[in-house]
Design a protein around this motif. Structure first.
Motif, PDB file in Angstrom:
ATOM      1  N   SER A   1       0.864  -1.171   0.000  1.00 23.84           N
ATOM      2  CA  SER A   1       0.000   0.000   0.000  1.00 23.84           C
ATOM      3  C   SER A   1       0.904   1.225   0.000  1.00 23.84           C
ATOM      4  CB  SER A   1      -0.933  -0.002   1.215  1.00 23.84           C
ATOM      5  OG  SER A   1      -0.211  -0.230   2.408  1.00 23.84           O
ATOM      6  N   LEU A   2       0.339   2.389  -0.248  1.00 20.54           N
ATOM      7  CA  LEU A   2       1.132   3.608  -0.363  1.00 20.54           C
ATOM      8  C   LEU A   2       0.533   4.718   0.482  1.00 20.54           C
ATOM      9  CD1 LEU A   2       1.065   2.139  -3.392  1.00 20.54           C
ATOM     10  CD2 LEU A   2       2.608   4.023  -3.920  1.00 20.54           C
ATOM     11  N   ILE A   3       1.421   5.518   1.080  1.00 25.70           N
ATOM     12  CA  ILE A   3       1.037   6.740   1.773  1.00 25.70           C
ATOM     13  C   ILE A   3       1.691   7.899   1.034  1.00 25.70           C
ATOM     14  CG2 ILE A   3       1.169   8.048   3.925  1.00 25.70           C
ATOM     15  CD1 ILE A   3       1.381   5.357   5.395  1.00 25.70           C
ATOM     16  N   ALA A   4       0.896   8.845   0.560  1.00 25.47           N
ATOM     17  CA  ALA A   4       1.413   9.994  -0.173  1.00 25.47           C
ATOM     18  C   ALA A   4       1.351  11.233   0.716  1.00 25.47           C
ATOM     19  CB  ALA A   4       0.603  10.227  -1.449  1.00 25.47           C
ATOM     20  N   ILE A   5       2.451  11.999   0.721  1.00 31.08           N
ATOM     21  CA  ILE A   5       2.538  13.216   1.529  1.00 31.08           C
ATOM     22  C   ILE A   5       2.946  14.368   0.610  1.00 31.08           C
ATOM     23  CG2 ILE A   5       3.673  14.329   3.488  1.00 31.08           C
ATOM     24  CD1 ILE A   5       4.178  11.495   4.605  1.00 31.08           C
ATOM     25  N   GLY A   6       1.996  15.272   0.339  1.00 31.54           N
ATOM     26  CA  GLY A   6       2.272  16.349  -0.608  1.00 31.54           C
ATOM     27  C   GLY A   6       2.555  15.766  -1.982  1.00 31.54           C
ATOM     28  N   GLY A   7       3.257  16.550  -2.799  1.00 25.97           N
ATOM     29  CA  GLY A   7       3.699  16.010  -4.078  1.00 25.97           C
ATOM     30  C   GLY A   7       3.084  16.684  -5.279  1.00 25.97           C
ATOM     31  N   GLY A   8       3.741  16.462  -6.439  1.00 24.47           N
ATOM     32  CA  GLY A   8       3.298  17.016  -7.708  1.00 24.47           C
ATOM     33  C   GLY A   8       3.044  15.920  -8.716  1.00 24.47           C
ATOM     34  N   TYR A   9       3.539  16.126  -9.947  1.00 24.31           N
ATOM     35  CA  TYR A   9       3.255  15.174 -11.018  1.00 24.31           C
ATOM     36  C   TYR A   9       3.862  13.794 -10.753  1.00 24.31           C
ATOM     37  CZ  TYR A   9       1.625  19.148 -13.780  1.00 24.31           C
ATOM     38  OH  TYR A   9       0.950  20.244 -14.230  1.00 24.31           O
ATOM     39  N   GLY A  10       5.075  13.760 -10.190  1.00 26.58           N
ATOM     40  CA  GLY A  10       5.698  12.467  -9.916  1.00 26.58           C
ATOM     41  C   GLY A  10       4.890  11.658  -8.919  1.00 26.58           C
ATOM     42  N   THR A  11       4.462  12.321  -7.852  1.00 23.90           N
ATOM     43  CA  THR A  11       3.634  11.651  -6.845  1.00 23.90           C
ATOM     44  C   THR A  11       2.298  11.237  -7.442  1.00 23.90           C
ATOM     45  OG1 THR A  11       4.662  12.982  -5.118  1.00 23.90           O
ATOM     46  CG2 THR A  11       2.590  11.900  -4.564  1.00 23.90           C
TER      47      THR A  11
ATOM     48  N   PHE B   1      -2.839  -0.749 -10.179  1.00 21.74           N
ATOM     49  CA  PHE B   1      -2.376  -2.067  -9.748  1.00 21.74           C
ATOM     50  C   PHE B   1      -3.199  -2.634  -8.596  1.00 21.74           C
ATOM     51  CE2 PHE B   1       2.100  -0.503 -11.083  1.00 21.74           C
ATOM     52  CZ  PHE B   1       1.849  -0.824 -12.408  1.00 21.74           C
ATOM     53  N   GLY B   2      -4.199  -1.889  -8.148  1.00 24.13           N
ATOM     54  CA  GLY B   2      -5.051  -2.369  -7.069  1.00 24.13           C
ATOM     55  C   GLY B   2      -4.468  -2.193  -5.687  1.00 24.13           C
ATOM     56  N   ARG B   3      -3.523  -1.263  -5.530  1.00 24.38           N
ATOM     57  CA  ARG B   3      -2.917  -1.006  -4.226  1.00 24.38           C
ATOM     58  C   ARG B   3      -3.691   0.096  -3.492  1.00 24.38           C
ATOM     59  NH1 ARG B   3      -0.754  -5.058  -6.354  1.00 24.38           N
ATOM     60  NH2 ARG B   3       1.510  -5.266  -6.592  1.00 24.38           N
ATOM     61  N   PRO B   4      -3.940  -0.064  -2.197  1.00 17.91           N
ATOM     62  CA  PRO B   4      -4.576   1.016  -1.439  1.00 17.91           C
ATOM     63  C   PRO B   4      -3.646   2.223  -1.338  1.00 17.91           C
ATOM     64  CG  PRO B   4      -4.644  -1.072  -0.229  1.00 17.91           C
ATOM     65  CD  PRO B   4      -3.691  -1.257  -1.366  1.00 17.91           C
ATOM     66  N   VAL B   5      -4.207   3.417  -1.432  1.00 19.20           N
ATOM     67  CA  VAL B   5      -3.441   4.658  -1.354  1.00 19.20           C
ATOM     68  C   VAL B   5      -4.077   5.566  -0.310  1.00 19.20           C
ATOM     69  CG1 VAL B   5      -2.596   6.690  -2.585  1.00 19.20           C
ATOM     70  CG2 VAL B   5      -2.761   4.494  -3.775  1.00 19.20           C
ATOM     71  N   PHE B   6      -3.242   6.115   0.579  1.00 13.76           N
ATOM     72  CA  PHE B   6      -3.702   6.992   1.646  1.00 13.76           C
ATOM     73  C   PHE B   6      -2.983   8.332   1.535  1.00 13.76           C
ATOM     74  CE2 PHE B   6      -3.686   2.536   3.145  1.00 13.76           C
ATOM     75  CZ  PHE B   6      -5.060   2.335   3.064  1.00 13.76           C
ATOM     76  N   LEU B   7      -3.723   9.413   1.647  1.00 12.97           N
ATOM     77  CA  LEU B   7      -3.234  10.752   1.339  1.00 12.97           C
ATOM     78  C   LEU B   7      -3.086  11.593   2.602  1.00 12.97           C
ATOM     79  CD1 LEU B   7      -5.669  11.475  -1.650  1.00 12.97           C
ATOM     80  CD2 LEU B   7      -3.408  10.378  -1.754  1.00 12.97           C
ATOM     81  N   LEU B   8      -1.937  12.280   2.714  1.00 17.75           N
ATOM     82  CA  LEU B   8      -1.662  13.170   3.838  1.00 17.75           C
ATOM     83  C   LEU B   8      -1.145  14.515   3.339  1.00 17.75           C
ATOM     84  CD1 LEU B   8       0.269  10.873   6.365  1.00 17.75           C
ATOM     85  CD2 LEU B   8      -1.985  11.876   6.711  1.00 17.75           C
ATOM     86  N   GLU B   9      -1.420  15.564   4.095  1.00 16.66           N
ATOM     87  CA  GLU B   9      -0.751  16.864   3.944  1.00 16.66           C
ATOM     88  C   GLU B   9      -0.665  17.348   2.493  1.00 16.66           C
ATOM     89  OE1 GLU B   9       0.172  18.947   6.191  1.00 16.66           O
ATOM     90  OE2 GLU B   9      -0.189  17.712   7.964  1.00 16.66           O
ATOM     91  N   GLY B  10      -1.817  17.487   1.864  1.00 16.05           N
ATOM     92  CA  GLY B  10      -1.849  18.096   0.533  1.00 16.05           C
ATOM     93  C   GLY B  10      -1.465  17.188  -0.614  1.00 16.05           C
ATOM     94  N   ALA B  11      -1.449  15.874  -0.402  1.00 11.77           N
ATOM     95  CA  ALA B  11      -1.196  14.956  -1.521  1.00 11.77           C
ATOM     96  C   ALA B  11      -2.300  15.105  -2.563  1.00 11.77           C
ATOM     97  CB  ALA B  11      -1.128  13.522  -1.016  1.00 11.77           C
TER      98      ALA B  11
END
Length: 213
Positions: A151-161, A171-181
């Motif tokens: 699974s993935l945790i995203a913190i902020g980010g732009g096009y790469g994130t 791919f069916g992976r859970p994604v969790f967003l923090l701090e402006g992701a």
């Protein structure tokens, strides 16, 4: 749904008549009555990773901006610390910004971080990465991070994130967003690293997601 842990016999059950099989990470019907202490998903995750004998070996990825705000950097470091303390391996891009902060948190928590670098040499990794892997494939490594993670945790980010989030959801992976992701349909917004950890725990234990902020 209430989780019940019998530490003496290494059994994680619920109040609906199911038992968690740590080897397959599946819930199986169980006719035995659940015995033990009630636990939270995070406590059950800690047991799974430290005492079950069958820990999840697939890493959790933390992705995000290379130029974090102070809040984003703090969130990344705390996220790394929490994941490490609960026995999860952390995967990231291995360089600066959120990646360095999360690896610092992992190091402080005595955990293991893997840096999947776009560069051709491992020396490009930040100083806190435990295992730097130089892929030499540039931004194409974003797809590898998404594919390799549980699974993935995203913190902020732009096009790469954003690309990593999109790959992960594909791919069916859970994604969790923090701090402006970047907000993407299918990803879950979390209020803080503790909530992100709970969502990861639920994903590892194959529980329904809790309501997020």
């Amino acid at each position: 749904m209430r989780l019940i842990l019998d530490r003496a016999h290494g059994r994680l059950s619920d109040d609906r008549g199911s038992r968690f099989d740590a080897a397959t990470r599946q819930w199986q019907p169980d006719t035995a009555s659940a015995k033990g202490e009630p636990v939270t998903p995070i406590e059950a995750l800690h047991w799974l990773q430290h005492a079950s004998g069958r820990p999840l070996r697939t890493p959790v990825a933390v992705i995000g901006t290379r130029t974090p705000t102070q809040e984003q950097e703090q969130a990344a470091e705390q996220t790394g610390l929490l994941l490490a303390r609960h026995g999860l391996t952390v995967l990231c891009g291995g360089r600066a910004g959120v990646m360095e902060a999360v690896c610092r948190g992992v190091a402080n928590g005595g955990g293991l971080s893997i840096g999947l670098l776009p560069d051709t040499e491992p020396e490009a990794a930040n100083p806190y990465v435990t295992v730097p892997l130089a892929t030499g494939i540039g931004v194409a490594r974003n797809a590898l991070i998404a594919r390799a993670a549980h699974s993935l945790i995203a913190i902020g980010g732009g096009y790469g994130t954003l690309s990593e989030i999109a790959f992960a959801l594909q791919f069916g992976r859970p994604v969790f967003l923090l701090e402006g992701a970047p907000a993407v349909d299918g990803a879950t917004r979390c209020a803080n690293p503790d909530e992100a950890l709970e969502q990861v725990a639920r994903a590892v234990l194959r529980l329904p997601e809790s309501a997020a902020g």
